[in-house]
Structure formats: C-alpha cells, structure tokens
Design a protein around this motif. Structure first.
Motif, PDB file in Angstrom:
ATOM      1  N   GLY A  92      46.581  22.501  50.485  1.00  0.00           N
ATOM      2  CA  GLY A  92      46.027  23.625  49.750  1.00  0.00           C
ATOM      3  C   GLY A  92      44.587  23.797  50.193  1.00  0.00           C
ATOM      4  N   ARG A  93      43.708  23.934  49.212  1.00  0.00           N
ATOM      5  CA  ARG A  93      42.283  24.076  49.509  1.00  0.00           C
ATOM      6  C   ARG A  93      41.799  22.794  50.205  1.00  0.00           C
ATOM      7  N   CYS A  94      41.182  22.971  51.357  1.00  0.00           N
ATOM      8  CA  CYS A  94      40.793  21.809  52.143  1.00  0.00           C
ATOM      9  C   CYS A  94      39.483  22.102  52.863  1.00  0.00           C
ATOM     10  N   ASP A  97      43.097  18.064  47.142  1.00  0.00           N
ATOM     11  CA  ASP A  97      43.324  16.632  47.344  1.00  0.00           C
ATOM     12  C   ASP A  97      42.063  15.854  46.962  1.00  0.00           C
ATOM     13  N   ALA A  98      41.865  15.671  45.667  1.00  0.00           N
ATOM     14  CA  ALA A  98      40.640  15.073  45.127  1.00  0.00           C
ATOM     15  C   ALA A  98      40.381  13.652  45.632  1.00  0.00           C
ATOM     16  N   ARG A  99      41.445  12.903  45.909  1.00  0.00           N
ATOM     17  CA  ARG A  99      41.279  11.499  46.330  1.00  0.00           C
ATOM     18  C   ARG A  99      41.494  11.302  47.827  1.00  0.00           C
ATOM     19  N   THR A 141      54.124  12.802  47.799  1.00  0.00           N
ATOM     20  CA  THR A 141      53.451  13.837  47.023  1.00  0.00           C
ATOM     21  C   THR A 141      52.629  13.247  45.888  1.00  0.00           C
ATOM     22  N   SER A 142      51.672  14.021  45.449  1.00  0.00           N
ATOM     23  CA  SER A 142      50.939  13.629  44.250  1.00  0.00           C
ATOM     24  C   SER A 142      51.830  13.921  43.036  1.00  0.00           C
ATOM     25  N   GLY A 143      51.339  13.628  41.862  1.00  0.00           N
ATOM     26  CA  GLY A 143      52.167  13.711  40.662  1.00  0.00           C
ATOM     27  C   GLY A 143      51.990  14.968  39.849  1.00  0.00           C
TER      28      GLY A 143
END
Length: 185
Positions: free
Chosen positions: A42-44, A16-18, A86-88
């Motif tokens: 996911g990775r967090c 979640d980059a943003r 969700t993201s795209g």
C-alpha cells in the motif's frame, strides 16, 4: 489448493508500520525456487521501496519476486495465491474468504489477537513470537505449512467456512430479532 505451493502473496496492510516486508524478504530464503512471490504494498515510502527492489536484485530474486504497489487487480492476485504472508488486519480476512492459508505477522497488538484467534480456529499460523518478530518462528511456520498439504487443505476449508461473506446478513438478522421495532422491510 495445490499439492505444492506455486504462488505466495505477501502483504502487510495499507501502511507497513513495522516494516514487515523487510522482515519477510530477509527470511524468505526457505521459499522453494519453484515458487513465485507477489508482494502487495500500500502506502510506501520511496526509500523503503528502493530497499525492497535492491534486496530482490542483490539476491537474484527478480525472476520470482514481484512488487505491486496499490494494484488494481488486488483481488485477482490474492485469489490465485497458494499461501499468504500477511499482517492481521483486513487482508487476513480477505485471504480467508478466498480459502488461502496464511501465516500472520502482527503490525499491532489487536492484530496479534486476531491472528491468535484465527490460529485457534485452524485458519492461520502465527509467524511471530507474540509481537516479537522471530526468524526461527517465522521460518518454522513457513516450513510447516509448505510441507503439509493436508494442513493447508484443512486451513483453506475452515477459512472458507468461517469467513463466508454472510456475516452482514447474520448480524442484520440478530439486530432485527433484538430490535424488531427499529427495522422496516
């Protein structure tokens, strides 16, 4: 598709980059108290995860909001959703294959184009103002989709038709027709 939304699944990709998860949590106040929310991560980073749990606890949402990190039953979770936030990336296509209407929030520019294309196809709503996160745009999208069963039903049907799992076969047929000497049966 149920008449009333009972389960929302929110996921923002493998990374979640943003920090869209925080944006979602801070703007989830319009979600009906009769609705449960599964947040799939996911990775967090540990600090971010701690913040999510703290937000949920401090807003007394722990009976309805559940966090799953790399769940082994990911597809079961998303298949049972009435609505996706969700993201795209790939997730938006997975929700579409299950016929789950979605609100897309882009992590990156190319995801914005994906969400816009899916919006134009009647499969998803864009929950941001382009790449700019907008509380007003997101909550308006959430209100629209939550209140309009016919809209959700139409989105679900269009999603299943467009993302039907048969794309690989269609591409293989196109390639075989274009380059018949390169393929063997």
């Amino acid at each position: 598709i149920r008449k009333r939304i009972k389960k929302i699944v929110a996921t923002f990709g493998g990374f979640d980059a943003r920090d869209l998860c925080s944006f979602f949590l801070q703007n989830s106040f319009g979600i009906s108290s009769a609705c449960s929310v599964d947040i799939v991560l996911g990775r967090c980073e540990e600090a971010a995860l701690k913040n999510y749990y703290q937000y949920i606890k401090s807003n007394k949402l722990q009976d309805r909001f559940k966090i799953h990190v790399f769940p082994i039953n990911y597809h079961e979770i998303i298949a049972n959703a009435d609505l996706a936030i969700t993201s795209g990336g790939l997730s938006i296509f997975e929700f579409s294959a299950y016929g789950v209407p979605s609100i897309g929030l882009p992590q990156y520019e190319h995801q914005l184009r994906t969400i816009e294309n899916l919006r134009d196809a009647g499969i998803s709503l864009l929950g941001s103002d382009g790449m700019s996160l907008s509380k007003e745009k997101f909550t308006a999208s959430l209100d629209t989709i939550a209140q309009d069963f016919n809209c959700r039903q139409s989105m679900a049907m269009k999603a299943r038709k467009s993302v039907d799992g048969g794309g690989v076969d269609r591409i293989a047929t196109l390639l075989k027709n274009k380059f018949p000497d390169n393929f063997y049966d």
